[in-house]
Write a protein that holds these residues in place. Sequence first.
Motif, mmCIF file in Angstrom:
data_model
loop_
_atom_site.group_PDB
_atom_site.id
_atom_site.type_symbol
_atom_site.label_atom_id
_atom_site.label_comp_id
_atom_site.label_asym_id
_atom_site.label_seq_id
_atom_site.Cartn_x
_atom_site.Cartn_y
_atom_site.Cartn_z
ATOM 1 N N PRO A 135 0.821 -1.209 0.000
ATOM 2 C CA PRO A 135 0.000 0.000 0.000
ATOM 3 C C PRO A 135 0.859 1.266 0.000
ATOM 4 C CG PRO A 135 -0.901 -1.584 1.542
ATOM 5 C CD PRO A 135 0.417 -2.137 1.078
ATOM 6 N N GLN A 136 0.427 2.228 -0.813
ATOM 7 C CA GLN A 136 1.084 3.532 -0.948
ATOM 8 C C GLN A 136 2.511 3.416 -1.484
ATOM 9 O OE1 GLN A 136 0.551 6.014 2.551
ATOM 10 N NE2 GLN A 136 -1.312 4.905 3.014
ATOM 11 N N ASP A 137 2.839 2.281 -2.070
ATOM 12 C CA ASP A 137 4.178 2.118 -2.610
ATOM 13 C C ASP A 137 4.085 1.552 -4.037
ATOM 14 O OD1 ASP A 137 6.840 1.801 -3.047
ATOM 15 O OD2 ASP A 137 7.138 0.170 -1.611
ATOM 16 N N GLU A 138 3.629 0.316 -4.165
ATOM 17 C CA GLU A 138 3.702 -0.315 -5.478
ATOM 18 C C GLU A 138 2.696 -1.461 -5.605
ATOM 19 O OE1 GLU A 138 7.620 -1.413 -7.826
ATOM 20 O OE2 GLU A 138 7.144 -2.976 -6.385
ATOM 21 N N THR A 139 2.104 -1.571 -6.792
ATOM 22 C CA THR A 139 1.231 -2.698 -7.108
ATOM 23 C C THR A 139 1.860 -3.439 -8.285
ATOM 24 O OG1 THR A 139 -0.700 -1.439 -6.426
ATOM 25 C CG2 THR A 139 -1.105 -3.351 -7.835
ATOM 26 N N VAL A 140 1.932 -4.755 -8.187
ATOM 27 C CA VAL A 140 2.579 -5.531 -9.245
ATOM 28 C C VAL A 140 1.573 -6.522 -9.836
ATOM 29 C CG1 VAL A 140 4.489 -7.064 -9.827
ATOM 30 C CG2 VAL A 140 4.775 -5.370 -8.010
ATOM 31 N N LEU A 141 1.434 -6.472 -11.163
ATOM 32 C CA LEU A 141 0.578 -7.426 -11.867
ATOM 33 C C LEU A 141 1.453 -8.295 -12.763
ATOM 34 C CD1 LEU A 141 -2.228 -4.988 -13.153
ATOM 35 C CD2 LEU A 141 -2.114 -6.165 -10.959
ATOM 36 N N VAL A 142 1.111 -9.565 -12.849
ATOM 37 C CA VAL A 142 1.800 -10.468 -13.777
ATOM 38 C C VAL A 142 0.734 -11.183 -14.612
ATOM 39 C CG1 VAL A 142 3.822 -10.837 -12.321
ATOM 40 C CG2 VAL A 142 1.848 -12.320 -12.050
#
Lengths: 339, 526
Positions: free
Chosen positions: B208-215
Amino acid sequence: MPLQVFFLRRLLLTIPLLVGITLFSFIIANAVPSDPVSANIPQNAFDNEEIIAAFRAKWGLDKPPHEQYLTYLGNLLRGDLGVSIKTSKPVLEDIRQFLPATVELAGFAILIGMALGIGTGIVSAVWRNSIADYLTRGYVVIGVSFPIFVLALIGLNVLHVQWGIVAGPGRLDFIIRDPPAVTGLFMVDAAIAGQWDKFANAFSHIILPAFVLGSFVAGIIARITRSSMLEVLGMDYIRTARSHGLRERRVVIRHALSNAMIPIVTVIGLSTANLMTGAVLIESIFAWPGIGRYAFRAATSQDFPAIMGVSILIASIYVMVNFLVDILYYFLDPRIRVA
Amino acid sequence: MRKSILFVLAVALVLLAGFGAAAQDEKVLVIGHTEQTDFYDPANGFTGTTSMVRRATYDTLVTFPDEDASEILPSLATSWSVSDDGLSYNFTLDDTPRFNNGDSVTAEDVAFSLLRLKYVNGNPSFLADNIDSAVANEDGTVTVNLSSVRPTFVTELANTAFSITNADVVRANGGTDGMDAAETDGAADYLNQNSAGTGPYQLESWAPQDETVLVRNPHYVGDAPYFDRILIVNIPEAATQKAALESGQIDIATDLTPDQIVELEGNMDINIWSGPGQWNHFLIMNADPEIGGPVSDPKVWLAVRLAIDYEGFLELWPGSTTPGTVMNIFLAGAFQADRALSRDLDRSRALLAEAGYPDGFDIDLKYPDWNAFGVDMNINAQKIQADLAEAGIRVNLAPGEFGVALEEYRLGNAGFGYWLWGPDINDPVDVLAFVPGGKVATERLRFTEERAPAEILELRDAVKQESDPMRRAELFEQIQLWLQESGNFAPFLYPPTQTALRSGISGYNWHPQWVMDVALISRDEM
């Protein structure tokens, strides 16, 4: 006073202080004339009583304030800081996520600040009214008064975008995966894992924000170092040391600096605590996922558990730093041991 | 000697800055974005970032075209029908899509997802208020029964809050579609870190509030997307997004200000995507005389609208348009700039005199001290102050902290204010929030049904029940004409959406429902 008694007395004094901080934060957070409902629920759900009620029940906002506070204190005693409304994660987990980034940045910044500040302060005091002194004093005025976010933006646009000699926002290039988490300090973790390319990348990212933060601190440290050194250099024992034929370097470092350290240590302590808790602007500008940015977001979204958790953390950092400074006093100044 | 040390240091820094930037096999898209995520759980989240991620990781029963929300298209449902009384919808499902664990999509998954959204009482649950029951039929179809007629129901199903989740996976992680889901559902934590959908990507992680990663979703049955990984990085400062884009650290910057967009226009490495925005900026006037004072008078409402220098706002914010009414311009049938009001100071002054204010009046303008998606509301408030002064209205600017200002507005205690609105439902029915009885007009601004003329109430009630497209269009036309003449709002600015992209990035399109579809984006091969 024996060290153990000194230590214990300081430690006991922190307990009422921390309880007071929780009460103070709670009152301030509740006194703001806005409602966490407006900050966290979409406008179209405002008139849905069930959604509002579920939100209030979930976060304990349906209970009277004193009950909320006592429940919070009870949970706190069990080491539970609650769950953040904004991140839906335990606040303690959030702190574990965000604090290392700030510790790494502040640690680097204070090292830069100390090196620059103490160095220039000594030069300025020893060669008083020389060109070096005037330059240092000019630097101090600029360092302290120049808006830190302007310096950050200039640094980012010139050193990163235009010249490409330092890395940009973030703790690593965004496409690089984090090193295996051990301490949360990327440079340390990368070194532990032997991932030296990540170590170098993390270093190239931290250097600019740490220098910007450190240059501000350096100004303050330089000013205090200069005035403290000037005072000590005028003392009889310095004249005596010189008359004994000691080398100037030994006189300055061994006899003058060590006796001028008390105010310098105080300023370094306060600056460290300030950096650990007040780097909101720098963390925002450098997309640095630290505790300052987390605290700002918590405050603007009325995230009570996060606000309280961060307040306790900040208070604890100040208490701890002051405590360390007191311990250093104990060793630096024999008079404190006697008192 | 010193020069050589400096040289070595400079070389070392350049080398360090280049570390890790080495070419890699993986195709990664980095999006710099001001994260607003509340939850990624479809039943709990309701923000722009959430919609973007859910578009990539889930599918809904129906959907919109890639470019806009102009029509309803099949998605997980291949076809649907509605009963004569308008209360029952039957959906036939596509049997080819697979969840990210390989499971097929069943009618049970659909019914579970809709009911969980309704009963969990999360942020978007209001969208499912009207659902009475959702039944998985033996023939593999799904029947949804409504508690009252809702012509916009199918349109609303395109909202990503109605994403279809894998019921088995969600249940295994604490989820429930029971009526007590608000207290007993515990799947939000799981769905914030994992997805259980049929979209082209799956959620790998969210800090949260940093990074979201999708693969990539390994079981996705459609055309494979170009990128292997999508990184959505939280960069709240627009200046930082710009710097990161210029240096190539990110591929897309979503939150640059109009000034920054202008600065980038000559940069050969960067392209600007420009299109209609989502936010309508308007003045609000409270209909309760005790709260609104002079601005509670309908004559003053029109006088204020006629006093605004609309052309001046277009010069202030290049690329913007003047909204015809408070209905967002991308909604079907919305009045565009050619039907917007024009400034008429003489008529404005005459109306003020008729209302009993020949010398004008003094009033506070309340608004949040906020940069609204690149538009500084303070700048607009200052221009409003200058514009209205020419008609004799002396405005005192009273900005407030966002939460405080919103609370006053929400409780209906703001007399004269400045706010903005982006529709939650991509259907013209969204405008009913601004007519008496609607959320904004009545709850925020006390324009109650008792204070309203019968004419607008009849129009409102008629359009709520109408499902014939032609007749609906006629009714919305009349509602907009009424709003222009008699509403208690003064819409004055509709800024564009402008997104900056590294050159070579193609397939980007801003969408009113899901911000962007990352699966359509690619990078030109060198």
